[in-house]
Design an enzyme around this catalytic site. Sequence first.
Site, PDB file in Angstrom:
ATOM      1  N   CYS A  10       0.871  -1.253  -0.025  1.00 39.81           N
ATOM      2  CA  CYS A  10       0.275   0.352  -0.219  1.00 39.81           C
ATOM      3  C   CYS A  10       0.697   1.211  -0.374  1.00 39.81           C
ATOM      4  O   CYS A  10       0.552   2.633   0.360  1.00 39.81           O
ATOM      5  CB  CYS A  10      -0.810  -0.319   1.547  1.00 39.81           C
ATOM      6  N   CYS A  31      -6.176   5.795   8.160  1.00 39.70           N
ATOM      7  CA  CYS A  31      -6.226   3.742   7.704  1.00 39.70           C
ATOM      8  C   CYS A  31      -7.178   3.119   8.782  1.00 39.70           C
ATOM      9  O   CYS A  31      -7.336   2.492   8.923  1.00 39.70           O
ATOM     10  CB  CYS A  31      -4.393   2.892   8.229  1.00 39.70           C
TER      11      CYS A  31
END
Length: 258
Positions: free
Chosen positions: A216, A241
Site C-alpha cells: 500500500c 487507515c
Amino acid sequence: MGLAIANQTEFAADFAGQHPREILEFAFRAYSPRVAISFSGAGSVVLIDMAAKLLEAGGFDEAPFRVFTLDTGRLHAETYQFIDKVRDRYGIPIEVYFPQPKAVEKLVREKGLFSFYQDGHQECCSIRKVEPLRRALSSLDAWITGQRRDQSPWTRNRLPIVQNDPTFSTPERELVKFNPLANWSSDQVWAYIHENDVPHNALHEKGFVSIGCEPCTRPILPGQQERAGRWWWEDENKKECGLHEGNISVITVESSEL
C-alpha cells in the site's frame, strides 16, 4: 494528575509556539507512567530522540513513558531493520503489537491477500492496525503521535497539539492524544534528523516519504503531497487507515459548519 479535557483548548493555544520537547515534557509529567509514544516513522523517532534527551538531562528518575509500534505482518524489510536500529540506538524497549491471527486468516481465506485494491483499505487496516492499536491504548491515559498538519491538506490541516482522542475515547474513558509536531514542517523534521544523527528508514532514500505496508506504499514524485504514495488508488481526502480516523470526522464536521 492528567490534563482536564475542558482545559485542552486553552493548553493548545498556550503551547502553540512551544518546542515539541516542552510539550513532551508536559505530557510525561501529567500522565506518567500511563503515556506512550506511538513509533512508526520519521516524526515519531524525532520525538523518541527528544524524549531520550530529556532523560539524559536528568529531568526524570526513570523513563516516564513507553514506546510501542504496530507490526501488521506486511511491512517492508527496511522498516523491520529500522525498528531494530531505533531499539539499539536508544536502549528503550519497544512494545510490538501484532494483529489477531484468526482475524487475518479469515480475511485472507475469504478474500485473498490483496482485496484492498478492490474493496478499499479499511477492512484490512481495521484488522492489522486498528484492533492492535486499541489493545496498545487500553492501558494508557494518553498517547503521543508524530502527526503534522502539513502531511495532508485533507485530513490533517487542522490537527491540534492536544485533543481528546476522537477515535478511541469512550463515554467511560477519556484518552488524551498529543501531537507535539503538529506545527512543524517536513523540512524541520528532517533538519532535526540530520543535525542529531537520528536513525531513519532506508526507504526514504528511495523516494518513499510516508511509509506503511509494502503493498500500500510507493514512492512519490516531486511536488506530490507527502501521503500521495499511500493507498494511491483511493480518494485523497480519505487517506487515513483508522488509527487517526477522527481527523476525517473533525474536518467533515468543521466543513459543514462553514
